[in-house]
Scaffold this active site. Structure first.
Site, PDB file in Angstrom:
ATOM      1  N   ASP A  22       0.822  -1.207   0.000  1.00  0.00           N
ATOM      2  CA  ASP A  22       0.000   0.000   0.000  1.00  0.00           C
ATOM      3  C   ASP A  22       0.862   1.265   0.000  1.00  0.00           C
ATOM      4  OD1 ASP A  22      -2.300   1.457   0.027  1.00  0.00           O
ATOM      5  OD2 ASP A  22      -2.839   1.035   2.108  1.00  0.00           O
ATOM      6  N   ASN A  70     -10.515  -2.877  -6.414  1.00  0.00           N
ATOM      7  CA  ASN A  70      -9.680  -2.004  -7.267  1.00  0.00           C
ATOM      8  C   ASN A  70     -10.282  -1.785  -8.671  1.00  0.00           C
ATOM      9  OD1 ASN A  70      -6.458  -3.128  -5.945  1.00  0.00           O
ATOM     10  ND2 ASN A  70      -7.710  -1.368  -5.378  1.00  0.00           N
TER      11      ASN A  70
HETATM   12  C1  FPP Z   1      -1.776   0.202  -3.382  1.00  0.00           C
HETATM   13  O1  FPP Z   1      -1.347   1.511  -3.431  1.00  0.00           O
HETATM   14  C2  FPP Z   1      -1.321  -0.570  -4.508  1.00  0.00           C
HETATM   15  C3  FPP Z   1      -2.116  -1.155  -5.439  1.00  0.00           C
HETATM   16  C4  FPP Z   1      -3.583  -1.050  -5.455  1.00  0.00           C
HETATM   17  C5  FPP Z   1      -1.577  -1.911  -6.545  1.00  0.00           C
HETATM   18  C6  FPP Z   1      -0.370  -2.745  -6.236  1.00  0.00           C
HETATM   19  C7  FPP Z   1       0.405  -2.818  -7.469  1.00  0.00           C
HETATM   20  C8  FPP Z   1       1.723  -2.810  -7.539  1.00  0.00           C
HETATM   21  C9  FPP Z   1       2.600  -2.865  -6.342  1.00  0.00           C
HETATM   22  C10 FPP Z   1       2.312  -2.703  -8.883  1.00  0.00           C
HETATM   23  C11 FPP Z   1       3.237  -3.786  -9.183  1.00  0.00           C
HETATM   24  C12 FPP Z   1       2.653  -5.141  -9.107  1.00  0.00           C
HETATM   25  C13 FPP Z   1       2.587  -6.000 -10.126  1.00  0.00           C
HETATM   26  C14 FPP Z   1       2.109  -7.360  -9.862  1.00  0.00           C
HETATM   27  C15 FPP Z   1       2.933  -5.625 -11.503  1.00  0.00           C
HETATM   28  P1  FPP Z   1      -2.431   2.653  -3.592  1.00  0.00           P
HETATM   29  O2  FPP Z   1      -2.552   2.962  -5.023  1.00  0.00           O
HETATM   30  O3  FPP Z   1      -3.692   2.225  -2.932  1.00  0.00           O
HETATM   31  O4  FPP Z   1      -1.751   3.816  -2.799  1.00  0.00           O
HETATM   32  P2  FPP Z   1      -2.446   4.937  -1.917  1.00  0.00           P
HETATM   33  O5  FPP Z   1      -3.157   4.219  -0.798  1.00  0.00           O
HETATM   34  O6  FPP Z   1      -1.310   5.768  -1.445  1.00  0.00           O
HETATM   35  O7  FPP Z   1      -3.384   5.665  -2.803  1.00  0.00           O
END
Ligand code: FPP
Length: 250
Positions: A22, A70
């Site tokens: 996250d 998501n």
């Molecule tokens: C959460 O951060 C992350 C995600 C919803 C996606 C996770 C994806 C990756 C780590 C990319 C790489 C992975 C692969 C398998 C290619 P957020 O966007 O919710 O962050 P925030 O809470 O700060 O908004």
């Protein structure tokens, strides 16, 4: 060798580590960039986490890469995450092979775009004989959906007289989850300071130790995983027993 690694008891490592990655969006915002920039910069953290888990001898690592919720994000972000998944999975195959990483997936994979499904299937097949560590990507994954799905499949078998109701057990439920081929989670790590489970592996985390860190996912490195392991090793996992019972069996 990392100093932190030397403080880890290699005989007491979590067999299965699960991570909620996250903070990509906040990380990007801090740099005055769009959210997608955070996702693109998350790959080094993925590599480091898997390498660190492998260094200490954990056999399973499961990453929450895309939740059922998501899908509600802006289309541009969803498309960027899917294309990142395709390009990075393809690109990483030589590293998976070199490091004995067996790729696996859990979730409602049918919901993924065709290209993502194809690449995932191909990478899973290519790495199927690797045995150092199993890297599972949770994609279009939601734990409640997984449990509903398991109940439907078990119910069908009851109706068809393949399973007797009185024979339904934890083992049978386990066998109908996406994680049928994975052990229970021992340690769950979530980055970015949020302290929630967010519909991740609810059944499988029944006895997991939970570790929360303020580090935003793109900044996560081996050292951070080692910190989590050291913290985990200082806890006493009792599984409902008393401390005295645990000490007597030590
Ligand atoms: C959460 O951060 C992350 C995600 C919803 C996606 C996770 C994806 C990756 C780590 C990319 C790489 C992975 C692969 C398998 C290619 P957020 O966007 O919710 O962050 P925030 O809470 O700060 O908004």
């Amino acid at each position: 060798m990392s100093e932190k690694l030397q403080n880890i008891n290699l005989n007491k490592v979590p067999n299965h580590i699960a991570i909620i990655m996250d903070g990509n969006g906040r990380w990007a915002k801090q740099q005055g960039m769009k959210r997608v920039f955070g996702h693109r910069n998350a790959l080094t953290a993925v590599r480091e986490a898997v390498a660190a888990a492998s260094d200490i001898g954990s056999k399973f690592i499961t990453l929450y890469a895309f939740s059922t919720e998501n899908w509600n994000r802006p289309k541009l972000e969803v498309d960027a995450l899917m294309s990142l998944l395709v390009t990075s999975l393809k690109k990483e195959v030589p590293e998976f092979q070199k490091n004995g990483i067996k790729v696996n997936s859990i979730g409602n994979i049918e919901q993924l775009p065709k290209k993502a499904r194809e690449v995932l299937k191909e990478v899973i097949e290519k790495t199927s004989n690797n045995s150092t560590i199993t890297l599972t990507f949770a994609l279009s994954y939601g734990s409640r959906e997984e449990i509903v799905n398991a109940i439907k499949n078990i119910s069908k078998k009851v109706v068809n007289n393949e399973i007797e109701i009185k024979k339904i057990s934890e083992k049978i439920i386990n066998n109908h989850l996406y994680t049928f081929n994975l052990p229970d989670v021992d340690l769950m790590i979530r980055t970015s300071g949020e302290q929630r489970i967010s519909n991740f592996l609810l059944w499988q985390m029944a006895y997991a130790e939970l570790y929360f860190t303020e580090v935003l996912w793109p900044d996560f490195r081996k050292e951070h995983l080692f910190d989590a392991i050291i913290d985990y090793q200082n806890r006493e996992r009792r599984f409902g027993k008393t401390s005295e019972q645990i000490d007597a069996n030590a």
